[in-house]
Design a protein around this motif. Structure first.
Motif, PDB file in Angstrom:
ATOM      1  N   THR A  26       4.682  -3.403  -4.308  1.00 24.65           N
ATOM      2  CA  THR A  26       4.047  -2.968  -3.206  1.00 24.65           C
ATOM      3  C   THR A  26       4.743  -2.011  -2.375  1.00 24.65           C
ATOM      4  N   SER A  37       1.836   0.169  -6.389  1.00 23.04           N
ATOM      5  CA  SER A  37       1.575   1.020  -4.903  1.00 23.04           C
ATOM      6  C   SER A  37       2.742   1.635  -3.715  1.00 23.04           C
ATOM      7  N   SER A  60       4.894   9.123  -9.983  1.00 24.37           N
ATOM      8  CA  SER A  60       3.521   7.876  -9.530  1.00 24.37           C
ATOM      9  C   SER A  60       3.018   8.869 -10.983  1.00 24.37           C
ATOM     10  N   ARG A  65      -0.365   4.076  -7.695  1.00 25.21           N
ATOM     11  CA  ARG A  65      -0.485   4.539  -6.522  1.00 25.21           C
ATOM     12  C   ARG A  65       0.220   5.271  -5.275  1.00 25.21           C
ATOM     13  N   GLU A  93      -0.986   5.687  -1.230  1.00 23.16           N
ATOM     14  CA  GLU A  93      -1.808   5.519  -0.788  1.00 23.16           C
ATOM     15  C   GLU A  93      -1.341   6.441   0.912  1.00 23.16           C
ATOM     16  N   SER A 107      -6.346  -2.060   1.844  1.00 23.51           N
ATOM     17  CA  SER A 107      -5.715  -2.132   0.514  1.00 23.51           C
ATOM     18  C   SER A 107      -4.691  -2.138   0.443  1.00 23.51           C
TER      19      SER A 107
END
Length: 130
Positions: free
Chosen positions: A6, A38, A70, A76, A78, A116
């Motif tokens: 991430t 993500s 993506s 993801r 975000e 998240s």
């Protein structure tokens, strides 16, 4: 060994190298066979999720690049909802909730809370901040 990642992007879409460096890092880790789960855009980084950025013709369109990444790799994207609202990056749902007549969150981006990010920190092999 394949790892899951991430990325946390704190830098604005334009005006600093942070977001572009994160994008280049994302491309490199995917090219090496790792999985980018993500990208969490925080602080000024939420501007990466605005559908209203219009770079000059000779500039790299970073928002569109994130969207393409993506789509191609199921990553993801975000934006931190609290940071985004403070900076005028608003999803359709948040616009409705707050009685705003418009929204501008770019397609492919979603708004999420810090939970998240906390979950990503617990479940990914690596979390890299830019």
């Amino acid at each position: 060994m394949k790892l899951t990642y991430t990325l946390v992007v704190n830098g604005a879409v334009y005006g600093s190298q942070s977001a572009r460096s994160a994008y280049q890092f994302a491309e490199a880790l995917i090219a090496k066979g790792h999985t980018l789960v993500s990208v969490f855009f925080y602080q000024d980084g939420v501007s990466n999720g605005s559908a209203l950025t219009v770079p000059a013709n000779d500039e790299f369109d970073l928002t569109k690049a994130w969207q393409k990444l993506s789509e191609m790799h199921a990553v993801r994207l975000e934006t931190c909802v609290a940071a985004a609202l403070r900076r005028g990056v608003v999803s359709q749902g948040e616009a409705t909730q707050h009685g705003l007549s418009q929204h501008n969150l770019a397609t492919g981006f979603s708004q999420a809370g810090l939970g998240s990010l906390a979950e990503a920190m617990l479940t990914q092999d690596r979390v890299v901040q830019f």
